[in-house]
Structures are given as C-alpha cells and as structure tokens.
Scaffold this motif. Structure first.
Motif, PDB file in Angstrom:
ATOM      1  N   ALA A 113      -4.264  -2.565   7.714  1.00 31.68           N
ATOM      2  CA  ALA A 113      -5.561  -2.128   7.182  1.00 31.68           C
ATOM      3  C   ALA A 113      -5.376  -1.077   6.092  1.00 31.68           C
ATOM      4  O   ALA A 113      -6.099  -1.071   5.087  1.00 31.68           O
ATOM      5  CB  ALA A 113      -6.433  -1.572   8.312  1.00 31.68           C
ATOM      6  N   GLN A 114      -4.389  -0.192   6.256  1.00 34.13           N
ATOM      7  CA  GLN A 114      -4.117   0.821   5.236  1.00 34.13           C
ATOM      8  C   GLN A 114      -3.663   0.169   3.925  1.00 34.13           C
ATOM      9  O   GLN A 114      -4.143   0.522   2.842  1.00 34.13           O
ATOM     10  CB  GLN A 114      -3.044   1.781   5.736  1.00 34.13           C
ATOM     11  CG  GLN A 114      -3.448   2.649   6.908  1.00 34.13           C
ATOM     12  CD  GLN A 114      -2.304   3.520   7.388  1.00 34.13           C
ATOM     13  OE1 GLN A 114      -1.594   4.125   6.588  1.00 34.13           O
ATOM     14  NE2 GLN A 114      -2.110   3.579   8.693  1.00 34.13           N
ATOM     15  N   VAL A 115      -2.727  -0.774   4.034  1.00 33.70           N
ATOM     16  CA  VAL A 115      -2.223  -1.441   2.829  1.00 33.70           C
ATOM     17  C   VAL A 115      -3.329  -2.257   2.170  1.00 33.70           C
ATOM     18  O   VAL A 115      -3.490  -2.234   0.948  1.00 33.70           O
ATOM     19  CB  VAL A 115      -1.003  -2.322   3.175  1.00 33.70           C
ATOM     20  CG1 VAL A 115      -0.609  -3.203   1.991  1.00 33.70           C
ATOM     21  CG2 VAL A 115       0.173  -1.448   3.591  1.00 33.70           C
ATOM     22  N   LEU A 116      -4.110  -2.979   2.972  1.00 32.89           N
ATOM     23  CA  LEU A 116      -5.209  -3.761   2.415  1.00 32.89           C
ATOM     24  C   LEU A 116      -6.205  -2.864   1.683  1.00 32.89           C
ATOM     25  O   LEU A 116      -6.663  -3.206   0.585  1.00 32.89           O
ATOM     26  CB  LEU A 116      -5.916  -4.527   3.531  1.00 32.89           C
ATOM     27  CG  LEU A 116      -7.163  -5.313   3.101  1.00 32.89           C
ATOM     28  CD1 LEU A 116      -6.785  -6.434   2.140  1.00 32.89           C
ATOM     29  CD2 LEU A 116      -7.894  -5.870   4.312  1.00 32.89           C
ATOM     30  N   ALA A 117      -6.533  -1.717   2.281  1.00 33.21           N
ATOM     31  CA  ALA A 117      -7.492  -0.809   1.646  1.00 33.21           C
ATOM     32  C   ALA A 117      -6.987  -0.340   0.293  1.00 33.21           C
ATOM     33  O   ALA A 117      -7.739  -0.301  -0.693  1.00 33.21           O
ATOM     34  CB  ALA A 117      -7.743   0.393   2.562  1.00 33.21           C
ATOM     35  N   LYS A 118      -5.702   0.001   0.214  1.00 30.48           N
ATOM     36  CA  LYS A 118      -5.169   0.488  -1.059  1.00 30.48           C
ATOM     37  C   LYS A 118      -5.045  -0.630  -2.086  1.00 30.48           C
ATOM     38  O   LYS A 118      -5.417  -0.464  -3.256  1.00 30.48           O
ATOM     39  CB  LYS A 118      -3.820   1.166  -0.825  1.00 30.48           C
ATOM     40  CG  LYS A 118      -3.188   1.752  -2.068  1.00 30.48           C
ATOM     41  CD  LYS A 118      -4.107   2.716  -2.816  1.00 30.48           C
ATOM     42  CE  LYS A 118      -4.433   3.944  -2.017  1.00 30.48           C
ATOM     43  NZ  LYS A 118      -5.222   4.919  -2.834  1.00 30.48           N
ATOM     44  N   THR A 162       4.274   1.764   5.079  1.00 35.41           N
ATOM     45  CA  THR A 162       3.156   1.371   4.216  1.00 35.41           C
ATOM     46  C   THR A 162       3.382   1.740   2.749  1.00 35.41           C
ATOM     47  O   THR A 162       3.087   0.956   1.853  1.00 35.41           O
ATOM     48  CB  THR A 162       1.847   1.999   4.722  1.00 35.41           C
ATOM     49  OG1 THR A 162       2.050   3.416   4.919  1.00 35.41           O
ATOM     50  CG2 THR A 162       1.415   1.380   6.042  1.00 35.41           C
ATOM     51  N   ALA A 163       3.919   2.933   2.496  1.00 37.71           N
ATOM     52  CA  ALA A 163       4.142   3.346   1.104  1.00 37.71           C
ATOM     53  C   ALA A 163       5.178   2.450   0.436  1.00 37.71           C
ATOM     54  O   ALA A 163       5.020   2.045  -0.720  1.00 37.71           O
ATOM     55  CB  ALA A 163       4.586   4.811   1.060  1.00 37.71           C
ATOM     56  N   ASN A 164       6.257   2.124   1.165  1.00 38.35           N
ATOM     57  CA  ASN A 164       7.284   1.256   0.591  1.00 38.35           C
ATOM     58  C   ASN A 164       6.762  -0.172   0.384  1.00 38.35           C
ATOM     59  O   ASN A 164       7.130  -0.839  -0.584  1.00 38.35           O
ATOM     60  CB  ASN A 164       8.517   1.234   1.490  1.00 38.35           C
ATOM     61  CG  ASN A 164       9.322   2.514   1.404  1.00 38.35           C
ATOM     62  OD1 ASN A 164       9.108   3.328   0.509  1.00 38.35           O
ATOM     63  ND2 ASN A 164      10.232   2.710   2.343  1.00 38.35           N
TER      64      ASN A 164
END
Length: 420
Positions: A113-118, A162-164
C-alpha cells in the motif's frame, strides 16, 4: 537523477477524513491519481503485420513504421496445433495450470500500500538513468506496466524494502526509455532470429512459457542488436504468459556452439542486467545443457555477477522431461514435440499472437479505469475481476470489507520516502 517521489504538481495520496491514508482499494475508488498528463503509446511498439527483411544496419528508429494495432478476429483459435507433421508456430496455451500465488501477510500488504500510494503520485520520470536527466511525462503504457504484481515483484526483489523498491521501479522505467526497449520492432529484430536462435515454444509443468536460447545457431556478428534481441524476446515471453503466471522457463542449449559463438563476459553482464536488474522475479527456472568445457569456464567467469537467487534457479544438465511435459518439449531438448523453425511462418505468427494479446490488455486496462495497480490476471483475460469491478461488487462506497487497519497512518512514512 531527478527524484520521482517529489515530482512537481504530483497528486497527493488520498486520505480519509481523519487524515489517514486510504487502503489500496479505497484509494483506487477515489479516482485516477495520474490522469490527463499521459498520452497513449504502445507498450511495445507495433510493427507491420507481415515480416519484411531489411538492411541489418537499420536502427529501431529507421526500421519502425506507423501501422495500426493488430487485433485478431479470434484469439488462440488462430493457432491450432497440427495433428500431423511439425508445428511451425508458437503454442498459445499450456496444458497445465499456473500454481496459486502465495497470500500476502498483513505487513506485506501494508508495504504494498505504501509503494502503491507513492507510485500513484508519479506524473513524470527521468528520461534516462543519467544523473540529473530531464524528466518526461509518464505514459499510459508505463502506468499500465505498474500493475499490482509488478510492484510486488520489485518488493520481493528488494526483500520488502519500500524505498529500494521505488528506486528500482523508477530505474527500470528510465532504463527502458534510455535503452529504447519499447521501440524495438519485429522488423528491426527479424534478422537476428532468421536461424531460430531464440524461440518461444511450449510451457513447463507450472505453465511457464519456454524461451529456448540456442547460441550454436548464432547468425550475426556481435552488436548491440544481439542484446536488443534478447530484451525483445523476453518481453514477448511475458506476452505469452497465461493469466496467473509471472515467470518464464529458459532452456539453453550450447549444442554446436563453437567457442567463438558464446557471449563475451561483457555481453553476459549486459544480459544479467536485463534479467536481474530490470526483470526481477521473472525467471522461474533455467535448464542449461550441452555444456562443453569452455562454456563451463565461461559460467565460472560470470558466476560472481549472478545473483544468488538467480543462481539457485539454474539447472545444469537437467532431465528436461521432468520439468516440461514431453508433448510441449522440443525433440532437440529430448522431448516429443515435433517443431520446425521456419522464420517466414513463425515470426509473423508470433507477432500476430503477441500484438493481439497486448492490444486486448490495453482494452481491458482502459475498460477497468486505467488504474495503476491493476491486476495482471484481469489484464490477461483471466477470471479475476478488475479493481473497478471489485470495488463495485462491495457497493462502490469506499468501505471495502476486510481492509487492513495496518495501512492507517502510513501517509507520514510515505511522504518521507526517497528513491535516491
């Protein structure tokens, strides 16, 4: 390199009345987060519907031609398997089913969800991998590429960092722009495959399409186009994946390959960059046979550059019939499939089949609302509903049953991410 997480005029991730990030499905219900700025372009540029053989010195730009999309009147019915004599076209369907995908944990759903949001805020991306490269708008086909399964593949490849994952997603999109991967046409690649040195035929026991690599059939001098050829055929292998399958099976035979025909270490590193860096989690299995001593030496030389996960999927001198149904395995690979490579028959058949499938994927993506994070199984014509249909099935109110509470309050973390 420009930072894709802080692009100008980026649309913020949707939140609820309490300021918390909406869960994945509720986000998608609120609207299209990256609308209007993209223009329709071909995910893999269209080529002519008939094969022509042009000067091998032509570049992708000079060999490309403006043509309409190929939409077969029928799909797989265009490619019946002959009951007698050798087949000369790709096999459109596997005889087995793809295994079910593992269910995500709550923590994994939260990171997705975090990656999708960004990713949903991306409106522009660097046009190349060069430092401080100029940015260009995200295209529709790039947004379609950012499917749910694609984001998950990059998360798995980065061990759920997630950042990578965001950094690598941006890197691949910028690399494809710089490398010109989506400009390679059937017409441009055709001279490389006249001898059938790379062929997509059949499926393994887990419904993974088989891409055969035959260095002994090398017919051209070393050039950039040889690497373009592999990139192109990997993309076509992805086109041939049935709904629910994300992986490919590579079958590599060095039979008849003289020492001068095997790739150089430099070429091998370029190939590994394409496989490992920009197609993560795509290799299901590699069956490698007919290895003379100099090929074994070659693999020892490149071994340090092979990711351990990739290395674990490599099988040397395997019993191929244990991995691929004999009826789908070429006789040259010790199977029962009678296949004869005729370039003027196989090449246009592969083109028609794959371009037809990609066109239908685009049509489904548009029908489903042109959403980042769409299900690949839906896009490929499987039984799964689109995200939009899934939301409508629960009333279309944004109150999606079973929504994970773990994504609440994640906005702060997302806003602090950087892909540098």
């Amino acid at each position: 390199m420009a930072d894709a997480t802080t692009v100008p005029n980026a649309v913020p991730a949707p939140t609820n009345a309490n300021g918390n990030l909406l869960d994945e499905k509720a986000q998608l219900l609120t609207g299209d987060p990256a609308a209007a700025t993209s223009r329709p372009e071909s995910f893999h540029s269209a080529a002519e519907s008939s094969v022509e053989f042009h000067d091998p010195r032509e570049t992708p730009a000079s060999s490309a031609r403006t043509v309409g999309h190929i939409i077969p009147d029928t799909e797989e019915q265009d490619f019946p398997i002959p009951t007698s004599g050798p087949i000369k076209t790709p096999i459109p369907k596997p005889t087995t089913q793809a295994p079910p995908q593992a269910k995500l944990s709550g923590e994994q759903e939260s990171k997705y969800a975090q990656v999708l949001a960004k990713v949903s805020t991306w409106t522009t991306l660097p046009a190349s991998t060069a430092k401080d490269a100029a940015s260009a708008p995200l295209t529709d086909d790039e947004r379609m590429w950012l499917s749910r399964e694609c984001l998950l593949r990059y998360l798995r490849a980065t061990k759920w960092n997630t950042a990578n994952a965001l950094k690598r997603l941006q890197s691949t999109l910028s690399w494809r722009r710089e490398y010109g991967a989506d400009t390679f046409t059937f017409d441009y690649i055709s001279p490389e495959n006249e001898t059938g040195k790379q062929v997509i035929v059949g499926y393994d026991n887990q419904a993974r399409p088989c891409l055969y690599l035959n260095p002994g059939k090398q017919n051209t001098e070393m050039s950039d186009r040889q690497i373009h050829h592999l990139c192109f055929m990997l993309d076509r292998t992805i086109d041939m994946m049935p709904p629910g399958q994300e992986n490919a099976c590579l079958i590599i035979s060095f039979k008849g390959a003289a020492s001068g025909k095997i790739p150089t270490v430099g070429q091998a590193r370029a190939v590994l960059n394409i496989l490992q860096g920009h197609n993560p989690e795509r290799l299901g299995k590699a069956l490698i046979n007919e290895l003379p001593w100099y090929v074994k030496t070659f693999f020892k030389l490149i071994s340090p550059f092979i990711d351990p996960v990739t290395r674990d999927k490599m099988n040397f001198d395997p019993k191929a019939r244990e991995h691929v149904p004999p009826a789908q395995l070429l006789k040259d690979a010790y199977g029962d499939l009678d296949f004869e490579y005729d370039h003027k028959t196989y090449w246009p058949a592969l083109q028609k089949l794959t371009e037809g499938r990609r066109e239908r994927m685009r049509e489904r993506w548009v029908k489903g609302g042109k959403r980042i994070g769409e299900y690949e199984e839906y896009l490929k014509g499987g039984e799964r509903m689109s995200l939009q249909q899934e939301l409508e099935a629960v009333g279309g109110t944004g109150q999606v049953s079973g929504a994970s509470s773990q994504v609440d309050g994640v906005t702060e973390g997302v806003q602090g991410m950087s892909v540098r």
